[in-house]
Each structure stands twice: as C-alpha cells, then as structure tokens.
Scaffold this active site. Structure first.
Site, short mmCIF file in Angstrom:
data_model
loop_
_atom_site.label_atom_id
_atom_site.label_comp_id
_atom_site.label_asym_id
_atom_site.label_seq_id
_atom_site.Cartn_x
_atom_site.Cartn_y
_atom_site.Cartn_z
N TYR A 193 1.44 -67.96 103.35
CA TYR A 193 1.44 -68.30 104.69
C TYR A 193 -0.05 -68.77 105.07
O TYR A 193 -0.04 -69.70 105.84
CB TYR A 193 1.53 -66.87 105.74
CG TYR A 193 1.16 -67.07 107.24
CD1 TYR A 193 2.03 -68.13 107.48
CD2 TYR A 193 0.40 -66.22 107.87
CE1 TYR A 193 1.74 -68.34 109.01
CE2 TYR A 193 0.12 -66.50 109.34
CZ TYR A 193 0.93 -67.59 109.86
OH TYR A 193 0.56 -67.69 111.12
N SER A 231 -3.85 -71.00 112.13
CA SER A 231 -4.08 -69.67 112.25
C SER A 231 -5.34 -69.24 111.69
O SER A 231 -5.67 -70.09 110.80
CB SER A 231 -3.07 -68.68 111.61
OG SER A 231 -3.24 -67.37 111.20
P1 NAP Z 1 7.66 -66.43 117.11
O1 NAP Z 1 7.65 -65.47 118.37
O2 NAP Z 1 8.43 -66.06 116.02
O3 NAP Z 1 8.38 -67.82 117.69
C1 NAP Z 1 8.74 -68.67 116.53
C2 NAP Z 1 9.16 -70.25 117.24
O4 NAP Z 1 9.22 -71.01 116.31
C3 NAP Z 1 10.31 -69.81 118.01
O5 NAP Z 1 10.84 -70.61 119.34
C4 NAP Z 1 11.61 -70.48 116.96
O6 NAP Z 1 12.91 -70.89 117.17
C5 NAP Z 1 10.74 -71.66 116.21
N1 NAP Z 1 11.23 -71.82 115.10
C6 NAP Z 1 11.26 -71.17 113.70
N2 NAP Z 1 11.78 -71.86 112.87
C7 NAP Z 1 11.83 -73.13 113.36
C8 NAP Z 1 12.37 -74.39 112.87
N3 NAP Z 1 12.52 -74.41 111.59
N4 NAP Z 1 12.42 -75.44 113.66
C9 NAP Z 1 12.26 -75.29 114.94
N5 NAP Z 1 11.79 -74.31 115.39
C10 NAP Z 1 11.53 -73.06 114.48
O7 NAP Z 1 6.28 -66.90 116.73
P2 NAP Z 1 4.65 -66.91 117.40
O8 NAP Z 1 4.20 -65.74 116.99
O9 NAP Z 1 4.86 -67.47 118.82
O10 NAP Z 1 4.06 -68.08 116.51
C11 NAP Z 1 4.14 -69.27 116.72
C12 NAP Z 1 3.05 -70.27 115.94
O11 NAP Z 1 1.81 -69.53 116.14
C13 NAP Z 1 3.54 -70.25 114.42
O12 NAP Z 1 3.24 -71.33 113.92
C14 NAP Z 1 2.52 -69.28 113.95
O13 NAP Z 1 2.27 -69.37 112.64
C15 NAP Z 1 1.34 -69.45 114.69
N6 NAP Z 1 0.51 -68.30 115.03
C16 NAP Z 1 1.03 -67.19 115.48
C17 NAP Z 1 -0.11 -65.94 115.59
C18 NAP Z 1 0.66 -64.57 116.12
O14 NAP Z 1 -0.08 -63.55 115.80
N7 NAP Z 1 1.74 -64.52 116.51
C19 NAP Z 1 -1.29 -66.00 115.04
C20 NAP Z 1 -1.83 -67.31 114.68
C21 NAP Z 1 -0.89 -68.38 114.47
P3 NAP Z 1 14.03 -69.91 117.31
O15 NAP Z 1 13.78 -68.59 118.30
O16 NAP Z 1 15.14 -70.76 117.82
O17 NAP Z 1 14.18 -69.56 115.93
#
Ligand code: NAP
Length: 249
Positions: free
Chosen positions: A155, A142
């Site tokens: 985080y 991130s």
């Molecule tokens: P999200 O919409 O909350 O989706 C998270 C995903 O991770 C879901 O598929 C969830 O599965 C899975 N997950 C959570 N805990 C888990 C575990 N213990 N084992 C296996 N799977 C798990 O998240 P997102 O916003 O797309 O973010 C995805 C990644 O991008 C993360 O690493 C986040 O830190 C990074 N990121 C996000 C942003 C942003 O603004 N969105 C920015 C920078 C980086 P379930 O649905 O089954 O729980």
C-alpha cells in the site's frame, strides 16, 4: 460568486468516505460533479441526491478505474451530461495490510491496479478532455508514502508511486496549463477504515498519541483543501504534496 462556478469535476470513488465529502464540497462551490463509484450505486446516488437537494448539479457514473474502456465511458458520460471537464480528483483507492510472509500476487496487483494504474488511466482521459484553459488534477495519496508503516509495504509503495507521478505529470503537463497536486492524508475515519477495523484498533490510539493535534481526521478535514487545489486560488501551485494529518509525519 462561488469559487468553481461553471467548472465540471470528476471525483473517482465518491460513493462514500473521503470521495463523497470531496464531491459535496466541490458542488457547494458551484462545480457540476460526476460521482464515480465501482459497486456502491446506492451510496453514489445518495451523494448525488444530497448535492441536488442543496441546489447543486451532479450525476453518478459506474466505472472501475482500473479498466481503460470503463474510464473512457466515464468521461464520455461526463462530456454528455455537462459539456466539459476541468477538474479530476483521483480519490478511488484501496488499502490492504500484510506482513511480508503473507503477500500474494493478488495483494500486489489489486492495489497497484486501482491505486496506480487507475490513476494513470483517469489522468490520461482527463488530459484528452481538458480544453485550452487547462485543468486541475488532484491525487489523493497518503501519509504512508513517506511514513512507511510496518505491514503496509505494498500500500505504501502505491502511494509513493502516486507522489512521484504527481511530480512528473506536473512538469509534463504544466505547459498545457494543467496543474497536478496531491493531498496526503493521515488516518481518516471512513466506511473503508471502519470495514478494515483500523479506526477501532490499537493502531488508532498509537497514531492519536503521536499526532500533534491529538486526533484522527474526518473526511471534511480533507475536502476543503481539494476545493483550494481545484480553484484559481492555487493557480501557481503544481507538483506539490500537501500533508493533512494533524501534524503527524
Ligand atoms: P473508502 O471509504 O473505502 O471508499 C473508497 C471509494 O473508492 C468508494 O467510493 C469505492 O467505490 C471506490 N473504489 C474502490 N475501488 C474502485 C475502483 N476500482 N474503481 C472506482 N472506484 C473504486 O475509502 P477512503 O477511506 O475514503 O479512502 C479514499 C482514498 O483516500 C483512497 O485513495 C485511500 O488510499 C486514501 N486515503 C485514505 C485514508 C484513510 O485513513 N481513510 C488515509 C490516507 C489516504 P465502491 O463503494 O463502489 O466500491
């Protein structure tokens, strides 16, 4: 010929958000994809159905990335379904925000267990399963790893750990033809950011005002770069962190 024909990819946390888009983009380039999830079976199965309807190959496999035995199972299932592993996308992650006064042991351990230990456990298994042709590991870090916003010390620390693990493993695994890179997104609109209320917050407006390209991201802004880092187009790139944030640093 598509870029990833004959390749097999494991995408953690692919039931929704950025991971779901990555799974679909990899499949569209010919990879067979394992759509991992923790609890959202329905979401993961929907991603698999979309991939199969578009002519691709995919299965969903439940596994908590923070549990070694579950990750061993994830890779055994992958091997059984598709016979090999070439690409690991460490996307599963959680984000929680807290001022210093309210940080608890649980807040610390949950984020480090999933975002850091989980990524190590999956990488460890992938390295065991890649063959002599090597492989590509792509870590979803991130922008917070260097932007270090307030109320996000834990985080941000998990993602700074991801960046240094990326660089260290790239050096360690390069001789085995395994490349390790990270993508560092800015704020992206996902199920997770909606649930956390981030995309509806004043913070979003502030970020958009500071972003040269004037908007937050969508999952499809991230996924094509994962395809690039997974494919031989990036054959001489390892240990890099690619910021995808509309120019915000
Ligand atoms: P999200 O919409 O909350 O989706 C998270 C995903 O991770 C879901 O598929 C969830 O599965 C899975 N997950 C959570 N805990 C888990 C575990 N213990 N084992 C296996 N799977 C798990 O998240 P997102 O916003 O797309 O973010 C995805 C990644 O991008 C993360 O690493 C986040 O830190 C990074 N990121 C996000 C942003 C942003 O603004 N969105 C920015 C920078 C980086 P379930 O649905 O089954 O729980």
């Amino acid at each position: 010929m598509t870029k990833l024909e004959g390749k097999v990819a494991v995408v953690t946390g692919a039931s929704k958000g950025i991971g779901a888009s990555i799974a679909k983009h990899l499949a569209a380039e010919g990879a067979a994809v394992v759509v991992n999830y923790a609890s959202s079976k329905q979401g993961a199965d929907r991603v698999v159905d979309e991939i199969i309807s578009a002519g691709g190959k995919a299965i969903s496999v439940q596994a908590n990335v923070a549990k070694k035995a579950e990750i061993e199972h994830l890779f055994t299932e992958t091997q059984q379904a598709f016979g090999r592993v070439d690409i690991l996308v460490n996307n599963a992650g959680i984000y929680e925000f807290s001022p210093i006064e309210d940080i608890t042991e649980a807040h610390f351990h949950q984020q480090f267990d999933i975002n850091v230990l989980g990524l190590i456990l999956t990488s460890q298994q992938a390295v065991k399963h890649f063959d002599s042709a090597g492989g590509s590991i792509i870590n979803i870090s991130s922008i917070v790893s260097t932007l270090a916003p307030p109320n996000a010390s834990i985080y941000s620390a998990t993602k700074a750990a991801v960046d240094v693990i990326t660089k260290s493993l790239a050096k360690e695994l390069g001789p085995r033809r395994i490349r390790v890179n990270s993508i560092n997104p800015g704020m992206v609109e996902t199920e997770g950011t909606h649930t956390a209320g981030i995309t509806e917050s004043e913070g979003r407006q502030q970020i958009e005002a500071q972003t040269p390209l004037g908007r937050i991201g969508q999952p499809q802004d991230i996924a094509p770069a994962v395809v690039f880092l997974a494919s031989s187009d990036s054959a001489w790139i390892t240990g890099e962190t690619l910021y995808i944030s509309g120019g915000l640093r």
